[in-house]
Design a protein around this motif. Structure first.
Motif, PDB file in Angstrom:
ATOM      1  N   LYS A  39     -43.011  21.613 -11.326  1.00 56.54           N
ATOM      2  CA  LYS A  39     -43.304  22.388 -10.122  1.00 56.54           C
ATOM      3  C   LYS A  39     -42.107  23.260  -9.753  1.00 56.54           C
ATOM      4  N   ASP A  46     -52.938  19.862 -15.138  1.00 56.36           N
ATOM      5  CA  ASP A  46     -53.248  18.509 -15.602  1.00 56.36           C
ATOM      6  C   ASP A  46     -54.114  18.617 -16.858  1.00 56.36           C
ATOM      7  N   MET A  76     -48.838  25.800  -9.887  1.00 55.55           N
ATOM      8  CA  MET A  76     -48.788  24.328  -9.972  1.00 55.55           C
ATOM      9  C   MET A  76     -48.979  23.880 -11.417  1.00 55.55           C
ATOM     10  N   TYR A 106     -43.748  15.934 -13.105  1.00 54.52           N
ATOM     11  CA  TYR A 106     -44.495  16.774 -12.179  1.00 54.52           C
ATOM     12  C   TYR A 106     -43.553  17.567 -11.264  1.00 54.52           C
ATOM     13  N   GLU A 107     -42.589  16.889 -10.681  1.00 51.26           N
ATOM     14  CA  GLU A 107     -41.707  17.557  -9.726  1.00 51.26           C
ATOM     15  C   GLU A 107     -40.835  18.608 -10.412  1.00 51.26           C
ATOM     16  N   GLU A 136     -41.762  26.130 -12.437  1.00 51.75           N
ATOM     17  CA  GLU A 136     -42.765  27.186 -12.278  1.00 51.75           C
ATOM     18  C   GLU A 136     -42.452  28.083 -11.085  1.00 51.75           C
ATOM     19  N   THR A 151     -45.715  28.162 -17.448  1.00 48.83           N
ATOM     20  CA  THR A 151     -46.826  27.274 -17.106  1.00 48.83           C
ATOM     21  C   THR A 151     -46.608  25.936 -17.800  1.00 48.83           C
TER      22      THR A 151
END
Length: 226
Positions: A55, A4, A1, A51-52, A58, A64
């Motif tokens: 994800k 943050d 994931m 974010y999407e 990764e 990362t």
């Protein structure tokens, strides 16, 4: 994931930067009028996209992503007299971008992507990246304007932007306000000074789906930082 940035420690960051496959991602947005939609729509789009896509990336590669806080304020002088808009002066916005990116570099990350969802940020962000690149060796810096991945031209508070927001799960209805009674006329790209056009840049299509949008950004990140 995706990681943050603000939730990890300095030691955690130091350990992550020892890896060669780390990408720092900075979402860029704005706070400005979007007719009946939220003032922070661009920032919401940039953050969700980052974010999407990270994800997805990764899951497909040994990468990362470290996602930094969204820079929600942008450069929107053409809307500055419309209620709700907060446009950062050019020299301050330039300095802010430089400070953030240089701070990332000092932390040891050499691969940095700006995921931009606001047309007004494009020229400033590009100039900042070019200037920073001239001062350092071994960096990979990227400015990714999401609409360019779709071969579309960005509109403002129009059907394309609404379609993008909805594809990302943001249930917004922007309405139609550009032509009706602003205190100050916006920048005229299409139309006339008395009747500025609703769509600042005409979009190729008003239909966008989640898979196409996120997949295109993940593919661009992979290609850039592979």
């Amino acid at each position: 994931m995706p990681v943050d940035y603000v939730r990890i420690s300095s030691r955690d960051l130091g350990e992550l930067t020892l890896e060669s496959n780390v990408i720092a991602v900075v979402p860029l947005g704005s706070v400005e009028q979007h007719c009946e939609g939220p003032l922070g729509l661009d920032s919401m789009i940039a953050e969700r996209l980052a974010y999407e896509a990270c994800k997805r990336l990764e899951g497909e590669s040994r990468v990362t992503c470290i996602i930094l806080p969204t820079i929600s304020y942008g450069y929107s002088p053409e809307w500055s007299k419309v209620k709700g808009t907060i446009s950062i002066p050019l020299h301050i916005y330039t300095g802010l971008l430089e400070a953030v990116i240089e701070g990332i570099i000092r932390s040891g990350v050499k691969r940095i992507a700006l995921i931009n969802a606001h047309g007004g940020n494009v020229g400033v962000a590009e100039a900042v990246l070019r200037n920073i690149a001239s001062k350092h060796e071994g960096l990979v810096l990227a400015l990714i304007n999401y609409w360019e991945l779709l071969n579309a031209k960005l509109d403002h508070a129009g059907p394309f932007e609404e379609s993008v927001a909805r594809a990302l799960g943001l249930q917004v209805s922007l309405g139609d306000c550009i032509n009706i009674g602003y205190e100050s006329k916006p920048r005229v790209i299409l139309g006339t000074p008395s009747e500025p056009a609703k769509i600042v840049f005409e979009a190729n299509s008003a239909t966008v789906d989640f898979e196409t949008l996120v997949g295109a950004l993940a593919k661009a990140l992979k290609k850039t930082f592979n």
